[in-house]
Enzyme design. Structure first.
Site, PDB file in Angstrom:
ATOM      1  N   ARG A  19       0.881  -1.175   0.000  1.00  0.00           N
ATOM      2  CA  ARG A  19       0.000   0.000   0.000  1.00  0.00           C
ATOM      3  C   ARG A  19       0.908   1.211   0.000  1.00  0.00           C
ATOM      4  O   ARG A  19       1.813   1.312   0.832  1.00  0.00           O
ATOM      5  CB  ARG A  19      -0.861  -0.035   1.267  1.00  0.00           C
ATOM      6  CG  ARG A  19      -1.642   1.225   1.564  1.00  0.00           C
ATOM      7  CD  ARG A  19      -2.921   1.263   0.766  1.00  0.00           C
ATOM      8  NE  ARG A  19      -3.923   2.142   1.283  1.00  0.00           N
ATOM      9  CZ  ARG A  19      -3.836   3.460   1.309  1.00  0.00           C
ATOM     10  NH1 ARG A  19      -2.769   4.073   0.901  1.00  0.00           N
ATOM     11  NH2 ARG A  19      -4.841   4.173   1.770  1.00  0.00           N
ATOM     12  N   ARG A  28      -0.734  -5.442   4.616  1.00  0.00           N
ATOM     13  CA  ARG A  28       0.044  -4.958   3.473  1.00  0.00           C
ATOM     14  C   ARG A  28       1.217  -4.141   3.988  1.00  0.00           C
ATOM     15  O   ARG A  28       1.108  -3.442   4.997  1.00  0.00           O
ATOM     16  CB  ARG A  28      -0.819  -4.064   2.573  1.00  0.00           C
ATOM     17  CG  ARG A  28      -1.997  -4.776   1.963  1.00  0.00           C
ATOM     18  CD  ARG A  28      -2.866  -3.831   1.179  1.00  0.00           C
ATOM     19  NE  ARG A  28      -3.472  -2.840   2.078  1.00  0.00           N
ATOM     20  CZ  ARG A  28      -4.436  -2.004   1.731  1.00  0.00           C
ATOM     21  NH1 ARG A  28      -4.902  -2.003   0.499  1.00  0.00           N
ATOM     22  NH2 ARG A  28      -4.943  -1.156   2.604  1.00  0.00           N
ATOM     23  N   GLU A  79     -11.197   4.901  -4.857  1.00  0.00           N
ATOM     24  CA  GLU A  79     -11.505   3.485  -5.047  1.00  0.00           C
ATOM     25  C   GLU A  79     -11.911   3.267  -6.503  1.00  0.00           C
ATOM     26  O   GLU A  79     -12.311   4.196  -7.195  1.00  0.00           O
ATOM     27  CB  GLU A  79     -12.634   3.057  -4.110  1.00  0.00           C
ATOM     28  CG  GLU A  79     -12.302   3.182  -2.640  1.00  0.00           C
ATOM     29  CD  GLU A  79     -11.189   2.259  -2.179  1.00  0.00           C
ATOM     30  OE1 GLU A  79     -10.810   1.316  -2.915  1.00  0.00           O
ATOM     31  OE2 GLU A  79     -10.688   2.458  -1.058  1.00  0.00           O
TER      32      GLU A  79
END
Length: 179
Positions: free
Chosen positions: A39, A82, A47
């Site tokens: 990330r 992540r 998004e």
């Protein structure tokens, strides 16, 4: 206060959205290469189902997909396990080795108006990086680039996720994704 970091040399093998990628990285302890989900730190891109979401994904793919990257990652992962990293890639215009890994992909997305810099994440950056990210977003807003085309009408992803609780990685908590 900036967070402690470690650097990895990787090859970007996939881009999930405007701020998430998958990379095959050399193990720093000379082990086998491993795939890592990353990330991008200190930004939040729209998004995929939001306006500009697919453009943000394409922009990150154009910058990084199937290219080497130097990932400067925090020791701590995000709540989805992540890695949180700044991804440094070689600019497309680079024709010599002296400019390898000189483009911060997150800052580049801010510069073209395809991500937000949530100021609440500023404490995790150095003063220099804070200034660069803040200026990149300010300049994109002033140029009405990307998601700033309609002024401040674009909905930040953390607000969009709050209003779409079924969306993957959605959270009812205010603010950007926990980093």
């Amino acid at each position: 206060m900036p967070i402690a970091t470690t650097a990895l040399l990787c090859l970007v093998i996939a881009v999930s959205d405007g701020d998430t990628l998958k990379a095959r990285c050399q193990d720093p302890r000379n082990g086998p290469d491993t795939n890592r989900v990353v990330r991008l730190a200190n930004i939040d891109a729209p998004e995929r189902d939001q306006p500009y979401g697919w453009r943000a994904k394409k922009a990150l793919a154009d910058m990084a997909l199937r290219k080497p990257a130097r990932l400067v990652c925090r020791k701590k992962k995000d709540r989805y396990d992540r890695l949180l990293c700044n991804a440094w890639v070689t600019p497309a215009s680079c024709t010599r080795s002296s400019c390898e890994f000189t483009l911060d992909a997150g800052q580049a997305l801010l510069s073209v108006g395809l991500a937000w810099w949530p100021p609440q994440l500023a404490r995790e950056q150095t003063a220099q990086q804070r200034g660069q990210y803040e200026f990149a977003q300010f300049e994109a807003k002033a140029r009405r680039a990307g998601l700033w085309r309609d002024g401040d009408k674009a909905v930040p992803p953390w607000e969009w996720r709050r209003d779409h609780p079924g969306w993957p990685h959605a959270s009812n908590a205010p603010g950007p994704r926990a980093q």
